[in-house]
Design a protein around this motif. Sequence first.
Motif, PDB file in Angstrom:
ATOM      1  N   LYS A   1      57.480  67.552  40.506  1.00 26.49           N
ATOM      2  CA  LYS A   1      57.298  66.444  41.423  1.00 26.49           C
ATOM      3  C   LYS A   1      58.073  65.209  40.984  1.00 26.49           C
ATOM      4  N   LEU A   2      58.292  65.070  39.683  1.00 20.89           N
ATOM      5  CA  LEU A   2      58.977  63.884  39.191  1.00 20.89           C
ATOM      6  C   LEU A   2      60.489  63.993  39.307  1.00 20.89           C
ATOM      7  N   TYR A   3      60.982  65.204  39.459  1.00 20.23           N
ATOM      8  CA  TYR A   3      62.422  65.400  39.516  1.00 20.23           C
ATOM      9  C   TYR A   3      62.839  65.764  40.927  1.00 20.23           C
ATOM     10  N   ARG A   4      63.758  65.006  41.478  1.00 25.50           N
ATOM     11  CA  ARG A   4      64.276  65.284  42.811  1.00 25.50           C
ATOM     12  C   ARG A   4      65.699  65.824  42.661  1.00 25.50           C
ATOM     13  N   LYS A   5      65.941  66.985  43.231  1.00 26.68           N
ATOM     14  CA  LYS A   5      67.269  67.591  43.143  1.00 26.68           C
ATOM     15  C   LYS A   5      68.298  66.657  43.790  1.00 26.68           C
ATOM     16  N   PRO A   6      69.409  66.395  43.097  1.00 23.97           N
ATOM     17  CA  PRO A   6      70.423  65.486  43.645  1.00 23.97           C
ATOM     18  C   PRO A   6      71.051  66.029  44.924  1.00 23.97           C
ATOM     19  N   ASN A   7      71.521  65.123  45.748  1.00 25.66           N
ATOM     20  CA  ASN A   7      72.232  65.477  46.968  1.00 25.66           C
ATOM     21  C   ASN A   7      73.725  65.469  46.642  1.00 25.66           C
TER      22      ASN A   7
END
Length: 133
Positions: A1-7
Amino acid sequence: KLYRKPNYKWLLDLKINTIIDIGANVGQFAQEISQVLPEAVIHSFEPIDDCYELLKRNTSDLKVTAHPFALGKLEESATINIHSHTPSSSLLTMSDLHKEMFPHSVGSVEKKIQIKRLDDVFAGIKLNKNILV
């Protein structure tokens, strides 16, 4: 939840065909960028022997050419400070702030390495554009 995959759309839009990975360590960037740009050819540069061997092993199934030297403005040998946390290794002396912020990286040994010029490495070799350094 703390890590958002980069765009990476912006990177895909650049139509990168060649990647020059300077200070490749053990291939972390090459492995990640290969997932984003699987057709790109990667040239990874890593002068630390142990890291270079892991780089070759970690990228053996990718379009990576590993080079066992550093890049610089002159062809020469130099002394690198190899730290216990190898991504912190550098030709520069570690600052007190770095030691304070990243105490796990303290402790080093010195080793002679080779430095080559990028222009000399790729002299006579056609690199496919667009190039990401």
